[in-house]
Write an enzyme that holds these catalytic residues in place. Sequence first.
Site, PDB file in Angstrom:
ATOM      1  CD  GLU A 133      -2.339   1.638   2.271  1.00 13.47           C
ATOM      2  OE1 GLU A 133      -2.144   2.853   2.096  1.00 13.47           O
ATOM      3  OE2 GLU A 133      -2.658   1.125   3.347  1.00 13.47           O
ATOM      4  CB  CYS A 161      -2.258   6.147   2.894  1.00 19.80           C
ATOM      5  SG  CYS A 161      -3.341   5.268   4.014  1.00 19.80           S
TER       6      CYS A 161
HETATM    7  P1  NDP Z   1       9.383   4.483   3.559  1.00 23.44           P
HETATM    8  O1  NDP Z   1       8.945   3.772   2.356  1.00 23.44           O
HETATM    9  O2  NDP Z   1      10.772   4.999   3.603  1.00 23.44           O
HETATM   10  O3  NDP Z   1       9.210   3.560   4.849  1.00 23.44           O
HETATM   11  C1  NDP Z   1       8.099   2.752   5.067  1.00 23.44           C
HETATM   12  C2  NDP Z   1       8.494   1.568   5.925  1.00 23.44           C
HETATM   13  O4  NDP Z   1       9.454   0.779   5.236  1.00 23.44           O
HETATM   14  C3  NDP Z   1       9.162   1.962   7.224  1.00 23.44           C
HETATM   15  O5  NDP Z   1       8.793   1.054   8.220  1.00 23.44           O
HETATM   16  C4  NDP Z   1      10.631   1.845   6.901  1.00 23.44           C
HETATM   17  O6  NDP Z   1      11.416   1.662   8.034  1.00 23.44           O
HETATM   18  C5  NDP Z   1      10.616   0.626   6.033  1.00 23.44           C
HETATM   19  N1  NDP Z   1      11.771   0.496   5.162  1.00 23.44           N
HETATM   20  C6  NDP Z   1      12.423   1.474   4.497  1.00 23.44           C
HETATM   21  N2  NDP Z   1      13.421   0.928   3.766  1.00 23.44           N
HETATM   22  C7  NDP Z   1      13.380  -0.411   3.971  1.00 23.44           C
HETATM   23  C8  NDP Z   1      14.155  -1.505   3.518  1.00 23.44           C
HETATM   24  N3  NDP Z   1      15.157  -1.331   2.671  1.00 23.44           N
HETATM   25  N4  NDP Z   1      13.837  -2.744   3.952  1.00 23.44           N
HETATM   26  C9  NDP Z   1      12.816  -2.944   4.803  1.00 23.44           C
HETATM   27  N5  NDP Z   1      12.056  -1.940   5.272  1.00 23.44           N
HETATM   28  C10 NDP Z   1      12.324  -0.683   4.855  1.00 23.44           C
HETATM   29  O7  NDP Z   1       8.367   5.594   3.811  1.00 23.44           O
HETATM   30  P2  NDP Z   1       8.329   6.696   4.947  1.00 23.44           P
HETATM   31  O8  NDP Z   1       7.601   6.117   6.091  1.00 23.44           O
HETATM   32  O9  NDP Z   1       9.659   7.279   5.219  1.00 23.44           O
HETATM   33  O10 NDP Z   1       7.477   7.780   4.200  1.00 23.44           O
HETATM   34  C11 NDP Z   1       7.997   8.364   3.027  1.00 23.44           C
HETATM   35  C12 NDP Z   1       6.879   8.684   2.077  1.00 23.44           C
HETATM   36  O11 NDP Z   1       6.055   7.536   1.871  1.00 23.44           O
HETATM   37  C13 NDP Z   1       5.926   9.720   2.593  1.00 23.44           C
HETATM   38  O12 NDP Z   1       6.436  10.989   2.403  1.00 23.44           O
HETATM   39  C14 NDP Z   1       4.733   9.418   1.751  1.00 23.44           C
HETATM   40  O13 NDP Z   1       4.853  10.004   0.491  1.00 23.44           O
HETATM   41  C15 NDP Z   1       4.729   7.924   1.613  1.00 23.44           C
HETATM   42  N6  NDP Z   1       3.843   7.265   2.561  1.00 23.44           N
HETATM   43  C16 NDP Z   1       2.725   6.707   2.093  1.00 23.44           C
HETATM   44  C17 NDP Z   1       1.852   6.099   2.937  1.00 23.44           C
HETATM   45  C18 NDP Z   1       0.651   5.430   2.430  1.00 23.44           C
HETATM   46  O14 NDP Z   1      -0.005   4.720   3.183  1.00 23.44           O
HETATM   47  N7  NDP Z   1       0.286   5.600   1.185  1.00 23.44           N
HETATM   48  C19 NDP Z   1       2.052   6.065   4.380  1.00 23.44           C
HETATM   49  C20 NDP Z   1       3.273   6.690   4.793  1.00 23.44           C
HETATM   50  C21 NDP Z   1       4.134   7.229   3.899  1.00 23.44           C
HETATM   51  P3  NDP Z   1      12.291   2.869   8.638  1.00 23.44           P
HETATM   52  O15 NDP Z   1      11.329   3.914   9.057  1.00 23.44           O
HETATM   53  O16 NDP Z   1      12.987   2.245   9.769  1.00 23.44           O
HETATM   54  O17 NDP Z   1      13.177   3.316   7.529  1.00 23.44           O
END
Ligand code: NDP
Length: 686
Positions: free
Chosen positions: A263, A302
């Site tokens: 998602e 989201c």
């Molecule tokens: P990320 O995609 O960076 O992170 C989402 C999750 O993935 C976090 O738990 C993160 O952990 C984890 N993650 C990141 N890199 C890895 C990896 N290589 N392997 C395994 N897990 C990983 O998104 P953010 O939360 O930083 O948000 C960034 C952008 O995402 C927002 O600005 C927005 O645009 C979008 N977003 C969209 C959402 C939705 O539901 N549509 C919800 C939230 C964000 P960690 O935090 O430890 O890096």
Amino acid sequence: MNVPLKNVRQLESYVAGQWVRGAGKAVPLLDAATGEAVALIDASGIDFKAALTHGRTAGSPALRKMSFHERALMLKALGQALMEAKEEFYALSTATGATRTDSWIDVEGGIGTLLSYASKGRRELPNTRILVDGDVEPASRDNSFSGQHILSPLEGVAIHINAFNFPCWGMLEKLAPTLLAGMPAIVKPASQTAYLTELMVRRIIDTGILPRGALQLISGSVGDLLDHVDCQDVVTFTGSAATGRKLRTHRSIVENSVRFTMEADSLNATILGPDAVPGTEEFDLFIKEVAREMTAKAGQKCTAIRRVIAPRRSTEALIEALDERLSKTVVGNPADEATRMGPLASLAQREEVRARIKDLQRDAEIVVGDPDRPVIASGDAVAGAFLNPVLLYCDMPGAAEAVHDVEAFGPVSTILPYETTDEAAALARRGKGSLVASVFTNDAKFARDAVQALGPWHGRIMIGNRASAKSATGHGSPLPVLVHGGPGRAGGGEELGGIRSVKHYMQRTAVQAAPWLLSEVTGRWMHGAKARHDGMHPFRKSLAELEIGDQLVTASRTVTLEDIEHFAEFTGDTFYAHMDEEAAKANPFFEGRVAHGYLIVSFAAGLFVDPAPGPVLANYGVDSLRFLTPVNPGDSLQVTLTCKQINPRETEDYGEVRWDCTVVNQNAQVVAQYDVLTMVAKTRAS
Ligand code: NDP
């Protein structure tokens, strides 16, 4: 910036039944409004392979040993315990930038989702360990070989990688269907707000309600965890599309065909109908909804409205009304009661949003708000991640790219004017697949056309109008009973949707066998399976005595013309097929007057019911009723009633019994077929 770290707590991971700290240098997590350190995070050096093994060898067998009802009761107890502890979660939630209202969505919305699954699990699932899926599929002419789909819990671990915006709801909305299905989980919250998830997991573990290995937590990076997944595991991801793509194509996930649900970013649209001109209730509702979606959770949802699609002639009034409303939004420290919108989750997140606004400005101009000069009522203007709502206007949305492509994950939306209905739908579709769209209209034709055009591109569509103004749950609220997810850019995944999501953690298998064997395997009687006749009327048997296949074959009863006329006069159902011989003959289905279907069902009950007080407590309905052959005066009816499924309730002294009811005529043709649903006491009153 130097942040004082003395006495700041280091978060721990819960792995293989132990709370453990990472071995590396922990990173501070800062309060979104004050910039003070809330916690330290690090998960390096943790043995993630052992975590998976623990889930598979301890959590999975323990959960699979339980029935759906036992697991549902477990969720209920957990939900109740968390609800009692809710103030502790609210208090910590402020540090994420959430106001009390924002936290309500996260904390009580999350616990409510758990409780909703607890209730659905007991109402909609049987008290069994495997789930029978759909009807028996006969696979032979003589009914000696049939097929039945079943669902069994996968034997691996569900890894839930969550986003920063809903540290509680994000965990619980996935955990509830996972545990109900019988699968253990490893939760990995986004680092930024992991302290709140960690607190909730601590409270969950403290209750002792979950079996060992059912829930593990990673506070920090997942390290090599995904290298060890196999085909019995499930990975779900919520976050950015870029990370999602990386994980979806991870070698172990691809090579082992691991189920992966994603998602991601979604450029959700709302459309103002052409009828909803300024001055109408729908116009006012639209303004309220757009403003609410922009400011709730500071737009970090989201499902938030990113694109506001409105008739060109209404855009001036729209900007004016939104300006008035958004300018009144009190932005500040969420700990302050007067605050209506808190800061973004972090300063880094604010920089990200500011950069995305710049991208949007390639196509659109800012008409409300200044992203660079926050006006706040409370909080630290330097260390707090404050941003006022920013509304943009794009005059030529058909020719624009950025407004359909760039997600500014904050209090940011863009108005896109349209001229025709087709153009409005085309603009919505430019989001390339979204979680949700809403349409504000009181015009049924516009609503129908919009839903047809938007359906394939969206996971949920909300139609707002005056009739549902008070009760509508809103554009941005996913509900446990409705699906949440969307195609394309939104990730292509599907969550929630009631029992639908439980099945995401189960394997569907088509089992083929002789009906009696299939019946033994599935615990559900089917035609062609063994029937038991021991001389005792099945209605005299308690749940303790009743067995699948217990059968009653009744005496016959002839249906007379007088019966039909009596039933017609008595009930008032004097439909011509029962009362007018000539008219009935002219009907392509009948050769003359026929008995009412409900007369057949009533006579059937008269044939199979045992009248004395006994363990059968009530008849609460029938399922799948079909009238298959017309019954003419002079035909006779005979019923075969067979115990099809027994579903004892865990916490009650009764259970549900489903009976197969087959009514045949004197030529052994089936005239009616249905399931009778009854409540039966567990024991017989002595
Ligand atoms: P990320 O995609 O960076 O992170 C989402 C999750 O993935 C976090 O738990 C993160 O952990 C984890 N993650 C990141 N890199 C890895 C990896 N290589 N392997 C395994 N897990 C990983 O998104 P953010 O939360 O930083 O948000 C960034 C952008 O995402 C927002 O600005 C927005 O645009 C979008 N977003 C969209 C959402 C939705 O539901 N549509 C919800 C939230 C964000 P960690 O935090 O430890 O890096």
